[in-house]
Design a protein around this motif. Structure first.
Motif, PDB file in Angstrom:
ATOM      1  N   SER A  65      -8.680  41.618 -29.229  1.00 22.68           N
ATOM      2  CA  SER A  65      -7.677  41.047 -28.331  1.00 22.68           C
ATOM      3  C   SER A  65      -7.558  39.569 -28.628  1.00 22.68           C
ATOM      4  N   ILE A  66      -6.489  39.012 -28.141  1.00 19.36           N
ATOM      5  CA  ILE A  66      -6.247  37.570 -28.286  1.00 19.36           C
ATOM      6  C   ILE A  66      -6.201  36.956 -26.897  1.00 19.36           C
ATOM      7  N   LEU A  67      -6.887  35.832 -26.734  1.00 20.79           N
ATOM      8  CA  LEU A  67      -6.773  35.025 -25.513  1.00 20.79           C
ATOM      9  C   LEU A  67      -6.185  33.684 -25.945  1.00 20.79           C
ATOM     10  N   ALA A  68      -5.232  33.174 -25.172  1.00 22.62           N
ATOM     11  CA  ALA A  68      -4.597  31.910 -25.571  1.00 22.62           C
ATOM     12  C   ALA A  68      -4.451  30.976 -24.385  1.00 22.62           C
ATOM     13  N   GLY A  69      -4.364  29.695 -24.700  1.00 21.92           N
ATOM     14  CA  GLY A  69      -4.207  28.672 -23.663  1.00 21.92           C
ATOM     15  C   GLY A  69      -4.197  27.304 -24.312  1.00 21.92           C
ATOM     16  N   THR A  70      -4.641  26.297 -23.573  1.00 22.69           N
ATOM     17  CA  THR A  70      -4.705  24.954 -24.166  1.00 22.69           C
ATOM     18  C   THR A  70      -5.867  24.900 -25.166  1.00 22.69           C
TER      19      THR A  70
ATOM     20  N   PHE B  83      -3.598  39.398 -24.896  1.00 23.28           N
ATOM     21  CA  PHE B  83      -2.999  40.704 -25.224  1.00 23.28           C
ATOM     22  C   PHE B  83      -3.947  41.470 -26.129  1.00 23.28           C
ATOM     23  N   CYS B  84      -3.788  42.785 -26.134  1.00 19.23           N
ATOM     24  CA  CYS B  84      -4.656  43.646 -26.943  1.00 19.23           C
ATOM     25  C   CYS B  84      -3.962  44.027 -28.240  1.00 19.23           C
ATOM     26  N   LEU B  85      -4.711  43.964 -29.330  1.00 18.43           N
ATOM     27  CA  LEU B  85      -4.221  44.437 -30.620  1.00 18.43           C
ATOM     28  C   LEU B  85      -4.523  45.917 -30.788  1.00 18.43           C
ATOM     29  N   SER B  86      -5.430  46.416 -29.954  1.00 18.85           N
ATOM     30  CA  SER B  86      -6.006  47.748 -30.148  1.00 18.85           C
ATOM     31  C   SER B  86      -5.287  48.835 -29.362  1.00 18.85           C
TER      32      SER B  86
ATOM     33  N   GLU C  51       1.424  24.554  -7.659  1.00 16.45           N
ATOM     34  CA  GLU C  51       1.577  23.882  -6.355  1.00 16.45           C
ATOM     35  C   GLU C  51       0.221  23.797  -5.642  1.00 16.45           C
ATOM     36  N   HIS C  52      -0.612  24.826  -5.829  1.00 12.79           N
ATOM     37  CA  HIS C  52      -1.913  24.860  -5.149  1.00 12.79           C
ATOM     38  C   HIS C  52      -3.058  24.384  -6.042  1.00 12.79           C
ATOM     39  N   GLY C  53      -2.726  23.942  -7.226  1.00 16.42           N
ATOM     40  CA  GLY C  53      -3.775  23.442  -8.124  1.00 16.42           C
ATOM     41  C   GLY C  53      -4.709  24.530  -8.618  1.00 16.42           C
ATOM     42  N   ILE C  54      -4.196  25.771  -8.708  1.00 13.50           N
ATOM     43  CA  ILE C  54      -5.032  26.856  -9.231  1.00 13.50           C
ATOM     44  C   ILE C  54      -4.409  27.385 -10.532  1.00 13.50           C
ATOM     45  N   LYS C  55      -5.129  28.277 -11.202  1.00 13.72           N
ATOM     46  CA  LYS C  55      -4.685  28.730 -12.527  1.00 13.72           C
ATOM     47  C   LYS C  55      -4.037  30.106 -12.445  1.00 13.72           C
ATOM     48  N   LEU C  56      -3.092  30.328 -13.349  1.00 12.55           N
ATOM     49  CA  LEU C  56      -2.490  31.666 -13.474  1.00 12.55           C
ATOM     50  C   LEU C  56      -2.921  32.263 -14.808  1.00 12.55           C
ATOM     51  N   HIS C  57      -3.582  33.409 -14.720  1.00 13.97           N
ATOM     52  CA  HIS C  57      -3.965  34.151 -15.931  1.00 13.97           C
ATOM     53  C   HIS C  57      -3.099  35.395 -16.028  1.00 13.97           C
ATOM     54  N   CYS C  58      -2.666  35.729 -17.228  1.00 14.58           N
ATOM     55  CA  CYS C  58      -1.927  36.985 -17.424  1.00 14.58           C
ATOM     56  C   CYS C  58      -2.735  37.914 -18.314  1.00 14.58           C
ATOM     57  N   ASP C  59      -3.103  39.060 -17.747  1.00 16.35           N
ATOM     58  CA  ASP C  59      -3.697  40.139 -18.534  1.00 16.35           C
ATOM     59  C   ASP C  59      -2.526  40.889 -19.173  1.00 16.35           C
ATOM     60  N   GLY C  60      -2.202  40.442 -20.362  1.00 12.36           N
ATOM     61  CA  GLY C  60      -1.069  41.064 -21.065  1.00 12.36           C
ATOM     62  C   GLY C  60      -1.563  42.063 -22.091  1.00 12.36           C
ATOM     63  N   ALA C  61      -2.484  42.922 -21.680  1.00 12.99           N
ATOM     64  CA  ALA C  61      -3.002  43.949 -22.600  1.00 12.99           C
ATOM     65  C   ALA C  61      -1.828  44.593 -23.357  1.00 12.99           C
TER      66      ALA C  61
ATOM     67  N   GLY D 243     -10.024  43.534 -24.558  1.00 14.64           N
ATOM     68  CA  GLY D 243      -9.234  43.003 -23.440  1.00 14.64           C
ATOM     69  C   GLY D 243     -10.128  42.660 -22.262  1.00 14.64           C
ATOM     70  N   THR D 244     -11.146  43.456 -22.062  1.00 18.70           N
ATOM     71  CA  THR D 244     -12.078  43.200 -20.963  1.00 18.70           C
ATOM     72  C   THR D 244     -12.737  41.832 -21.148  1.00 18.70           C
ATOM     73  N   MET D 245     -13.154  41.546 -22.378  1.00 19.59           N
ATOM     74  CA  MET D 245     -13.794  40.243 -22.599  1.00 19.59           C
ATOM     75  C   MET D 245     -12.778  39.106 -22.479  1.00 19.59           C
ATOM     76  N   ALA D 246     -11.552  39.337 -22.917  1.00 24.52           N
ATOM     77  CA  ALA D 246     -10.518  38.293 -22.801  1.00 24.52           C
ATOM     78  C   ALA D 246     -10.308  37.934 -21.330  1.00 24.52           C
ATOM     79  N   ASN D 247     -10.183  38.955 -20.485  1.00 23.40           N
ATOM     80  CA  ASN D 247      -9.996  38.674 -19.055  1.00 23.40           C
ATOM     81  C   ASN D 247     -11.207  37.943 -18.486  1.00 23.40           C
ATOM     82  N   LEU D 248     -12.387  38.458 -18.803  1.00 16.10           N
ATOM     83  CA  LEU D 248     -13.598  37.852 -18.238  1.00 16.10           C
ATOM     84  C   LEU D 248     -13.728  36.390 -18.661  1.00 16.10           C
ATOM     85  N   ILE D 249     -13.472  36.107 -19.926  1.00 16.92           N
ATOM     86  CA  ILE D 249     -13.565  34.720 -20.393  1.00 16.92           C
ATOM     87  C   ILE D 249     -12.551  33.850 -19.649  1.00 16.92           C
ATOM     88  N   ALA D 250     -11.341  34.377 -19.467  1.00 18.49           N
ATOM     89  CA  ALA D 250     -10.311  33.595 -18.754  1.00 18.49           C
ATOM     90  C   ALA D 250     -10.806  33.239 -17.352  1.00 18.49           C
TER      91      ALA D 250
END
Ligand SMILES: Cc1ncc(COP(=O)(O)O)c(C=O)c1O
Length: 340
Positions: free
Chosen positions: A208-213, A196-199, A161-171, A58-65
């Motif tokens: 963990s899984i990271l998802a997006g476009t 989200f974390c499988l572990s 609205e502000h042109g920024i990204k929303l990341h969800c740490d759904g561990a 999960g730590t790597m998923a967040n960092l990559i995001a």
């Protein structure tokens, strides 16, 4: 031994080990591991996202995001009580050259008002610009609190609205789903990236899984390699993750039921909890957390001290009803023994 320290202590079941043993494998750095590819497709579909990437933690998923959605010098807004702010070894600043901007939260949850005050986009060389807002669902230090889909929708709209990204740490995203009745895709549709974390409560040994476009996940693939997270015949691990997603999701509600029963029984016995616990994470108030953790450990019940005034207990699939009953007896005795 009754291990309530975390849901990360869950061990693979016999059926999961069987699925791991049977897994077809290939070199995943060449994107040739059929089981990893199957897991990534399955997870992307579950989240309603174009693509997903299997990562070690999960730590790597967040960092990559963060790395793929912000440039060095940018700001990431997150909750004061968030996991990346407390427990990810300052990786935003150390690895990404990013400035974490913690904002006040309610049980680890952010509101659009609190976030909007901290969004900086001024064209002035003094300032770091906000690139990403990160939310946690469920919240670890917030007692397993979960967002309603509407709350995530509002944060997603603010980010857009502000042109920024929303990341969800759904561990523990599926714990939120079990508690609110929302689907993972209901939440994910409002987030640019989600992980989200499988572990943890799902019971896989790692991953963990990271998802997006699709294009975000291509950038994520390169980033994972850069961080040293490119692994080879990991279909063995992916098979555990697939098995967890296909067989373990319904069990999370049982963990929540046991957590509720545990709380009710201790409250009836004079125990007090620091905050609500709608899912599987509880913080029991105690003036000497280390004394209580020690007294419980003597009895074979493992918990963690939290801050100066509480201890943490987490329910998970390796705690059944018999262990819940035993844990309660030990808690009552240890509590009485250690209260001044
Ligand atoms: C909310 C949250 N995010 C991220 C993580 C990090 O996951 P990992 O331990 O797989 O790096 C955790 C781990 O407990 C967590 O609780």
């Amino acid at each position: 031994m009754i291990d309530l320290r975390s849901d990360t202590v869950t061990k693979p079941t016999a059926a999961m080990r069987e699925a791991m043993a049977r897994a077809e494998v290939g070199d995943d750095v060449y994107e040739e591991d059929p089981t990893v590819n199957a897991l990534q497709e399955y997870a992307a579909a579950l989240l309603g996202k174009e693509a997903a990437l299997f990562v070690p933690s999960g730590t790597m998923a967040n960092l990559i995001a963060f790395l793929i959605q912000a440039r060095p010098g940018d700001t990431v807004i997150l909750a004061e009580e968030s996991h990346p702010f407390h427990y990810e070894a300052a990786n935003l600043s150390r690895v990404g050259g990013l400035m974490p901007w913690p904002v006040p939260d309610a049980f680890g949850k952010l509101t659009p008002d609190a976030v909007e005050k901290r969004i900086v986009q001024i064209d002035d060389p003094h300032f770091s610009h906000t690139a990403v807002v990160s939310i946690e669902n469920t919240t670890n230090r917030g007692g397993g609190a979960c967002y309603d889909v509407e709350e995530v929708r509002a944060l997603g709209a603010l980010a857009r609205e502000h042109g920024i990204k929303l990341h969800c740490d759904g561990a523990r995203l599926f714990n939120a789903c079990a508690a609110t009745g929302a689907s993972a895709a209901d939440y994910a549709q409002h987030c640019d990236t989600i992980c989200f974390c499988l572990s943890k409560g799902l019971g896989a040994p790692a991953g963990s899984i990271l998802a997006g476009t699709r294009s975000a996940m291509r950038a994520a693939l390169q980033c994972r390699k850069m961080l040293g997270g490119g692994m080879r015949q990991i279909g063995i691990l992916a098979a555990a993750g697939l098995h967890a997603l296909q067989h373990h999701l319904p069990d999370l509600a049982e963990d929540h039921r046991r957590a509720r029963e545990f709380r009710a029984a201790l409250e009836a016995n004079g125990g007090a909890f620091v905050m609500p616990s709608p899912t599987n994470i509880l913080y029991l108030r105690h003036p000497s957390p280390f004394a209580l953790v020690g007294a419980l450990a003597q009895r074979g019940v493992f918990t963690l001290p939290h801050e100066a005034d509480s201890i943490r207990a987490v329910f998970h699939r390796d705690i059944d009803d018999t262990m819940l009953g035993e844990a309660l007896d030990h808690f009552k005795a240890a509590y009485a023994e250690t209260m001044p």
